[in-house]
Scaffold this active site. Structure first.
Site, PDB file in Angstrom:
ATOM      1  N   SER A  29       0.812  -1.221   0.000  1.00  0.00           N
ATOM      2  CA  SER A  29       0.000   0.000   0.000  1.00  0.00           C
ATOM      3  C   SER A  29       0.843   1.267   0.000  1.00  0.00           C
ATOM      4  O   SER A  29       0.402   2.311  -0.477  1.00  0.00           O
ATOM      5  CB  SER A  29      -0.933   0.003   1.217  1.00  0.00           C
ATOM      6  OG  SER A  29      -0.200  -0.147   2.417  1.00  0.00           O
ATOM      7  N   GLY A  66      -1.998  -4.196   0.963  1.00  0.00           N
ATOM      8  CA  GLY A  66      -2.107  -5.410   1.770  1.00  0.00           C
ATOM      9  C   GLY A  66      -1.172  -6.515   1.352  1.00  0.00           C
ATOM     10  O   GLY A  66      -1.155  -7.580   1.986  1.00  0.00           O
ATOM     11  N   ASN A  95       3.924  -5.610   5.670  1.00  0.00           N
ATOM     12  CA  ASN A  95       2.757  -6.367   6.128  1.00  0.00           C
ATOM     13  C   ASN A  95       3.146  -7.678   6.796  1.00  0.00           C
ATOM     14  O   ASN A  95       2.477  -8.127   7.727  1.00  0.00           O
ATOM     15  CB  ASN A  95       1.788  -6.612   4.961  1.00  0.00           C
ATOM     16  CG  ASN A  95       1.102  -5.336   4.528  1.00  0.00           C
ATOM     17  OD1 ASN A  95       0.580  -4.582   5.343  1.00  0.00           O
ATOM     18  ND2 ASN A  95       1.127  -5.064   3.234  1.00  0.00           N
ATOM     19  N   ASP A 176      -4.543   6.769  10.060  1.00  0.00           N
ATOM     20  CA  ASP A 176      -4.146   5.437  10.534  1.00  0.00           C
ATOM     21  C   ASP A 176      -2.713   5.405  11.061  1.00  0.00           C
ATOM     22  O   ASP A 176      -2.268   4.396  11.600  1.00  0.00           O
ATOM     23  CB  ASP A 176      -4.330   4.389   9.437  1.00  0.00           C
ATOM     24  CG  ASP A 176      -3.496   4.677   8.183  1.00  0.00           C
ATOM     25  OD1 ASP A 176      -2.603   5.558   8.223  1.00  0.00           O
ATOM     26  OD2 ASP A 176      -3.736   4.018   7.153  1.00  0.00           O
ATOM     27  N   HIS A 179       0.054   5.266   6.702  1.00  0.00           N
ATOM     28  CA  HIS A 179       0.201   5.628   5.295  1.00  0.00           C
ATOM     29  C   HIS A 179       0.426   7.128   5.136  1.00  0.00           C
ATOM     30  O   HIS A 179      -0.328   7.932   5.702  1.00  0.00           O
ATOM     31  CB  HIS A 179      -1.050   5.206   4.512  1.00  0.00           C
ATOM     32  CG  HIS A 179      -1.283   3.731   4.538  1.00  0.00           C
ATOM     33  ND1 HIS A 179      -2.122   3.118   5.448  1.00  0.00           N
ATOM     34  CD2 HIS A 179      -0.747   2.735   3.789  1.00  0.00           C
ATOM     35  CE1 HIS A 179      -2.106   1.820   5.247  1.00  0.00           C
ATOM     36  NE2 HIS A 179      -1.278   1.560   4.254  1.00  0.00           N
TER      37      HIS A 179
END
Length: 201
Positions: A29, A66, A95, A176, A179
């Site tokens: 991402s 992801g 991830n 979040d 990002h």
């Protein structure tokens, strides 16, 4: 005369296509411009800079939000066949780390991607990540060491930490806290560029 001009135009197009070279970005991402318009991401900004400075080059962004190293390893052969890149930028592992996946699995997957890319004739830029300290020193240090050791073992270029220019700036991240915002993307582009540019020559 018209036929001759058409033939010359077709020949010029064929030569230009033959001279065109591709940078393939295989990432998660962070490279897929999560939460942003695609053209705002560091990869798209890098593509603009690349076309301005090296007109014979293009960028193919095969990043998926992801994505894990296992996903990248399963896709690399297809992406290499599709894009035939001269350079592969591998930005994967975050991830895996956030999920606490075994370090040896992450390392093996990254190695598969690097080896496949090298065997196709592409140069490789390995873009590393770092994890928050709450994962513990043994895991976080081993996670970082994977990138360093793989780059050394396989002759890949290494950018140790993608988010280094903005890591300590909370305003550079979306809600979040994972990002980067659009305003931070040019800083990431400028951070990656010095590691990428030597591979274009």
């Amino acid at each position: 005369m018209t036929a001759l001009l058409l033939a010359l135009a077709l020949l010029a197009g064929a030569v230009q296509a033959a001279e065109s070279r591709t940078v393939l970005v295989l990432g998660d991402s962070l490279s897929a411009a999560y939460g942003l318009a695609p053209e705002q991401g560091w990869v798209a900004l890098t593509a603009e800079k690349l076309q301005a400075r090296y007109p014979g080059w293009r960028v193919a962004n095969a990043s998926v939000s992801g994505e894990t190293t296992a996903g990248g390893a399963s896709r690399i052969a297809g992406e290499l066949a599709r894009h035939k890149p001269a350079v592969v930028v591998v930005e994967l592992g975050a991830n895996d780390g956030l999920r606490g996946l075994p370090l040896e699995h992450t390392r093996a997957n990254l190695e598969k991607i690097i080896l496949a890319s090298r065997e196709s004739g592409a140069r490789v830029l390995l873009v590393g990540m770092r994890l928050p300290p709450n994962f513990g020193p043994q895991y976080t240090q081993g996670f970082e060491r994977n990138y360093v050791e793989l780059a050394e073992a396989h002759g890949a270029a290494l950018l140790p930490f993608l988010l280094e220019p903005i890591a300590s700036d909370r305003e550079a991240f979306q809600a979040d806290n994972l990002h980067p915002v659009a305003e931070a993307q040019p800083r990431l582009r400028d951070h990656v560029w010095p590691a990428l540019e030597p591979l274009l020559k």
